[in-house]
Design a protein around this motif. Structure first.
Motif, PDB file in Angstrom:
ATOM      1  N   ASP A  53       0.879  -1.146   0.172  1.00 28.48           N
ATOM      2  CA  ASP A  53       0.214   0.035  -0.125  1.00 28.48           C
ATOM      3  C   ASP A  53       0.812   1.191  -0.175  1.00 28.48           C
ATOM      4  O   ASP A  53       1.483   1.500   1.049  1.00 28.48           O
ATOM      5  N   ASP A  54       0.952   1.805  -0.855  1.00 34.13           N
ATOM      6  CA  ASP A  54       1.792   3.113  -1.297  1.00 34.13           C
ATOM      7  C   ASP A  54       1.143   4.364  -1.013  1.00 34.13           C
ATOM      8  O   ASP A  54       1.775   5.637  -0.940  1.00 34.13           O
ATOM      9  N   PRO A  60       7.983   4.257  -2.997  1.00 37.55           N
ATOM     10  CA  PRO A  60       6.932   3.399  -3.910  1.00 37.55           C
ATOM     11  C   PRO A  60       7.574   1.908  -3.277  1.00 37.55           C
ATOM     12  O   PRO A  60       8.453   1.378  -3.943  1.00 37.55           O
ATOM     13  N   VAL A  61       6.848   1.410  -2.163  1.00 33.68           N
ATOM     14  CA  VAL A  61       7.309   0.004  -1.795  1.00 33.68           C
ATOM     15  C   VAL A  61       6.798  -1.036  -2.665  1.00 33.68           C
ATOM     16  O   VAL A  61       7.047  -2.064  -2.735  1.00 33.68           O
ATOM     17  N   THR A  62       5.787  -0.701  -3.653  1.00 36.02           N
ATOM     18  CA  THR A  62       5.217  -1.763  -4.197  1.00 36.02           C
ATOM     19  C   THR A  62       6.241  -2.088  -5.345  1.00 36.02           C
ATOM     20  O   THR A  62       6.363  -3.023  -5.641  1.00 36.02           O
ATOM     21  N   SER A  81      -0.873 -14.792   2.029  1.00 33.71           N
ATOM     22  CA  SER A  81      -1.952 -13.279   2.089  1.00 33.71           C
ATOM     23  C   SER A  81      -1.123 -12.437   1.127  1.00 33.71           C
ATOM     24  O   SER A  81      -0.205 -11.909   1.673  1.00 33.71           O
ATOM     25  N   PHE A  82      -1.899 -12.039   0.001  1.00 35.27           N
ATOM     26  CA  PHE A  82      -1.645 -11.010  -0.734  1.00 35.27           C
ATOM     27  C   PHE A  82      -2.543  -9.878  -0.977  1.00 35.27           C
ATOM     28  O   PHE A  82      -3.685 -10.089  -1.379  1.00 35.27           O
ATOM     29  N   SER A  83      -2.038  -8.590  -0.650  1.00 34.33           N
ATOM     30  CA  SER A  83      -2.870  -7.597  -0.781  1.00 34.33           C
ATOM     31  C   SER A  83      -2.194  -6.268  -1.689  1.00 34.33           C
ATOM     32  O   SER A  83      -1.107  -6.151  -1.197  1.00 34.33           O
ATOM     33  N   VAL A  84      -3.034  -5.959  -2.646  1.00 35.38           N
ATOM     34  CA  VAL A  84      -2.166  -4.986  -3.659  1.00 35.38           C
ATOM     35  C   VAL A  84      -3.582  -4.235  -4.338  1.00 35.38           C
ATOM     36  O   VAL A  84      -4.481  -4.709  -4.554  1.00 35.38           O
ATOM     37  N   SER A  85      -3.013  -2.994  -4.896  1.00 35.84           N
ATOM     38  CA  SER A  85      -3.934  -2.178  -5.678  1.00 35.84           C
ATOM     39  C   SER A  85      -3.684  -2.873  -7.145  1.00 35.84           C
ATOM     40  O   SER A  85      -2.766  -3.221  -7.560  1.00 35.84           O
TER      41      SER A  85
END
Length: 164
Positions: A53-54, A60-62, A81-85
């Motif tokens: 989550d940037d 920019p960690v992503t 567990s994977f969470s991303v835009s």
């Protein structure tokens, strides 16, 4: 005198699992750099949950994570567990295509710079939709969250011209 490398990896994994402190990620990161023998043991704990989550960060960690997994693809196998835009479609496709044990997926459709909702309305690449549909079939998912994805079914619609 016993050496650290004489200890079974299973015992070290248990130690990594029970490390609970204020700076959990920093502790695992530091421990993974002690020696090559410990690197995979502590990386597993470090990358079990990946939440990118940037929106509230100055760096920019992503993009940094995407670069890291492209140079060290073995890390993907640890992700549960994977969470991303969904703005990072290439990252989504890469992780879902190479992962093996994801149990929880969370996708957001946010503008990560301003934290505003940006509906894509069927603008997803075919590769992204295909990777997500494959993930739903391939992984033993316990949770799937679509946060602000509009409309949600557009994400799961694969090309209509696809042969049965």
């Amino acid at each position: 005198m016993a050496k650290l490398t004489d200890m079974p990896v299973e015992v070290l994994r248990r130690v990594a699992y029970y490390v609970k402190c204020k700076d959990y990620d920093l502790t695992l990161k530091s421990a993974s750099r002690i020696c090559r023998y410990l690197t995979p043991v502590f990386q597993e704990g470090l990358f079990t949950k990946v939440h990118l989550d940037d929106r509230f960060r100055s760096f920019p960690v992503t993009n940094k994570f995407y670069s890291m997994i492209r140079t060290s693809p073995h890390i993907i196998k640890y992700i549960q567990s994977f969470s991303v835009s969904l703005l990072h479609e290439d990252l989504v496709v890469y992780v879902l295509s190479n992962a093996s044990g994801i149990k929880k997926l969370q996708f957001r459709e946010d503008d990560e710079k301003s934290n505003t909702y940006v509906p894509r309305r069927n603008a997803y690449k075919t590769e992204t939709r295909t990777a997500i549909v494959s993930a739903l079939e391939k992984f033993p998912l316990t949770e799937v969250h679509l946060h602000r994805v509009s409309p949600p079914l557009s994400l799961l619609t694969v090309l209509e011209t696809q042969e049965p």
